[in-house]
Scaffold this motif. Sequence first.
Motif, PDB file in Angstrom:
ATOM      1  N   GLY A   1       0.819  -1.211   0.000  1.00  0.00           N
ATOM      2  CA  GLY A   1       0.000   0.000   0.000  1.00  0.00           C
ATOM      3  C   GLY A   1       0.850   1.256   0.000  1.00  0.00           C
ATOM      4  N   HIS A   2       0.305   2.291  -0.604  1.00  0.00           N
ATOM      5  CA  HIS A   2       0.985   3.585  -0.632  1.00  0.00           C
ATOM      6  C   HIS A   2       0.007   4.691  -0.249  1.00  0.00           C
ATOM      7  N   ASN A   3       0.545   5.701   0.395  1.00  0.00           N
ATOM      8  CA  ASN A   3      -0.164   6.945   0.661  1.00  0.00           C
ATOM      9  C   ASN A   3       0.831   8.079   0.450  1.00  0.00           C
ATOM     10  N   VAL A   4       0.372   9.294   0.626  1.00  0.00           N
ATOM     11  CA  VAL A   4       1.265  10.449   0.618  1.00  0.00           C
ATOM     12  C   VAL A   4       0.938  11.272   1.850  1.00  0.00           C
ATOM     13  N   VAL A   5       1.959  11.552   2.631  1.00  0.00           N
ATOM     14  CA  VAL A   5       1.841  12.389   3.814  1.00  0.00           C
ATOM     15  C   VAL A   5       2.734  13.600   3.602  1.00  0.00           C
ATOM     16  N   VAL A   6       2.244  14.775   3.989  1.00  0.00           N
ATOM     17  CA  VAL A   6       3.028  16.013   3.916  1.00  0.00           C
ATOM     18  C   VAL A   6       3.224  16.524   5.337  1.00  0.00           C
ATOM     19  N   SER A   7       4.478  16.817   5.665  1.00  0.00           N
ATOM     20  CA  SER A   7       4.811  17.421   6.962  1.00  0.00           C
ATOM     21  C   SER A   7       6.089  18.226   6.778  1.00  0.00           C
ATOM     22  N   THR A   8       6.505  18.898   7.840  1.00  0.00           N
ATOM     23  CA  THR A   8       7.832  19.506   7.781  1.00  0.00           C
ATOM     24  C   THR A   8       8.835  18.359   7.731  1.00  0.00           C
ATOM     25  N   THR A   9       9.976  18.605   7.172  1.00  0.00           N
ATOM     26  CA  THR A   9      11.007  17.578   7.099  1.00  0.00           C
ATOM     27  C   THR A   9      11.440  17.169   8.504  1.00  0.00           C
ATOM     28  N   ALA A  10      11.488  18.107   9.431  1.00  0.00           N
ATOM     29  CA  ALA A  10      11.880  17.816  10.811  1.00  0.00           C
ATOM     30  C   ALA A  10      10.904  16.853  11.488  1.00  0.00           C
ATOM     31  N   ASP A  11       9.638  16.868  11.099  1.00  0.00           N
ATOM     32  CA  ASP A  11       8.624  16.004  11.715  1.00  0.00           C
ATOM     33  C   ASP A  11       8.505  14.633  11.050  1.00  0.00           C
ATOM     34  N   MET A  12       9.164  14.442   9.943  1.00  0.00           N
ATOM     35  CA  MET A  12       8.999  13.213   9.164  1.00  0.00           C
ATOM     36  C   MET A  12       9.312  11.946   9.965  1.00  0.00           C
ATOM     37  N   ALA A  13      10.430  11.894  10.657  1.00  0.00           N
ATOM     38  CA  ALA A  13      10.818  10.687  11.402  1.00  0.00           C
ATOM     39  C   ALA A  13       9.795  10.358  12.489  1.00  0.00           C
ATOM     40  N   GLY A  14       9.341  11.359  13.208  1.00  0.00           N
ATOM     41  CA  GLY A  14       8.357  11.130  14.271  1.00  0.00           C
ATOM     42  C   GLY A  14       7.016  10.662  13.740  1.00  0.00           C
ATOM     43  N   VAL A  15       6.584  11.257  12.630  1.00  0.00           N
ATOM     44  CA  VAL A  15       5.317  10.837  12.021  1.00  0.00           C
ATOM     45  C   VAL A  15       5.431   9.387  11.558  1.00  0.00           C
ATOM     46  N   ASN A  16       6.541   9.039  10.936  1.00  0.00           N
ATOM     47  CA  ASN A  16       6.753   7.659  10.484  1.00  0.00           C
ATOM     48  C   ASN A  16       6.756   6.679  11.648  1.00  0.00           C
ATOM     49  N   ARG A  17       7.411   7.016  12.714  1.00  0.00           N
ATOM     50  CA  ARG A  17       7.458   6.154  13.904  1.00  0.00           C
ATOM     51  C   ARG A  17       6.051   5.911  14.442  1.00  0.00           C
ATOM     52  N   ASP A  18       5.260   6.981  14.543  1.00  0.00           N
ATOM     53  CA  ASP A  18       3.917   6.868  15.097  1.00  0.00           C
ATOM     54  C   ASP A  18       2.924   6.260  14.104  1.00  0.00           C
ATOM     55  N   ALA A  19       3.252   6.297  12.825  1.00  0.00           N
ATOM     56  CA  ALA A  19       2.374   5.738  11.795  1.00  0.00           C
ATOM     57  C   ALA A  19       2.223   4.229  11.952  1.00  0.00           C
ATOM     58  N   ILE A  20       3.280   3.561  12.369  1.00  0.00           N
ATOM     59  CA  ILE A  20       3.215   2.112  12.551  1.00  0.00           C
ATOM     60  C   ILE A  20       2.171   1.770  13.606  1.00  0.00           C
TER      61      ILE A  20
ATOM     62  N   SER B   1       8.442  17.906   3.369  1.00  0.00           N
ATOM     63  CA  SER B   1       8.652  16.645   2.653  1.00  0.00           C
ATOM     64  C   SER B   1       7.319  15.976   2.392  1.00  0.00           C
ATOM     65  N   PHE B   2       7.293  15.139   1.358  1.00  0.00           N
ATOM     66  CA  PHE B   2       6.164  14.238   1.119  1.00  0.00           C
ATOM     67  C   PHE B   2       6.727  12.826   1.154  1.00  0.00           C
ATOM     68  N   TYR B   3       5.957  11.872   1.675  1.00  0.00           N
ATOM     69  CA  TYR B   3       6.465  10.517   1.853  1.00  0.00           C
ATOM     70  C   TYR B   3       5.311   9.544   2.086  1.00  0.00           C
ATOM     71  N   CYS B   4       5.630   8.265   1.947  1.00  0.00           N
ATOM     72  CA  CYS B   4       4.675   7.187   2.191  1.00  0.00           C
ATOM     73  C   CYS B   4       4.938   6.630   3.584  1.00  0.00           C
ATOM     74  N   THR B   5       3.883   6.479   4.401  1.00  0.00           N
ATOM     75  CA  THR B   5       4.065   5.986   5.763  1.00  0.00           C
ATOM     76  C   THR B   5       3.736   4.507   5.937  1.00  0.00           C
ATOM     77  N   PHE B   6       3.492   3.781   4.829  1.00  0.00           N
ATOM     78  CA  PHE B   6       3.376   2.329   4.949  1.00  0.00           C
ATOM     79  C   PHE B   6       4.696   1.863   5.559  1.00  0.00           C
ATOM     80  N   PRO B   7       4.664   0.948   6.547  1.00  0.00           N
ATOM     81  CA  PRO B   7       5.900   0.575   7.253  1.00  0.00           C
ATOM     82  C   PRO B   7       7.067   0.239   6.313  1.00  0.00           C
ATOM     83  N   GLY B   8       8.170   0.958   6.530  1.00  0.00           N
ATOM     84  CA  GLY B   8       9.399   0.741   5.783  1.00  0.00           C
ATOM     85  C   GLY B   8       9.505   1.473   4.462  1.00  0.00           C
TER      86      GLY B   8
END
Length: 152
Positions: free
Chosen positions: A68-87, A132-139
């Motif tokens: 699965g894919h999605n697109v999430v937009v956040s500040t680049t500084a928040d990306m790691a935290g959003v990814n961690r909590d996305a799981i 940044s924009f990114y996919c939060t599907f795990p990994g």
Amino acid sequence: MKTSRRLLLALALIGAAGAAQAAGNCTVSLKGNDAMQFDLKEATVSAGCATITIELAHTGKLPAAAMGHNVVVSTTADMAGVNRDAIRAGVANNYVPAGDARVIAHTSLIGGGQKTQVRFPGNKLTAGGDYSFYCTFPGHSAMMKGKLVVTR
């Protein structure tokens, strides 16, 4: 009288063209595939847009549960935290933490052959900000990420 009308029409057209150019790019179209790649590493939008649209097309064949894919937009500084909590948010929440103020916008999670989009106010972004924009599907975010350049 005709000359005045023509002049006014010409000025109106020039003004409209200037306003349209000032608004800039208001839509980002992304494609994601089964190889965990977006087709863009950088996209540009304008904070002057009333509404910004992010479109995602999954060009692969695998279902959302597997790839699965999605697109999430956040500040680049928040990306790691959003990814961690996305799981922890899980698939039921599209791998996006519910009510997370760090998330500026996000699409739903889709599988192969599907499309989705999200619209959000341009004033949620600041020209020159680090987004940044990114996919939060795990990994996936290790490879499926890009820079969102915001102009005026």
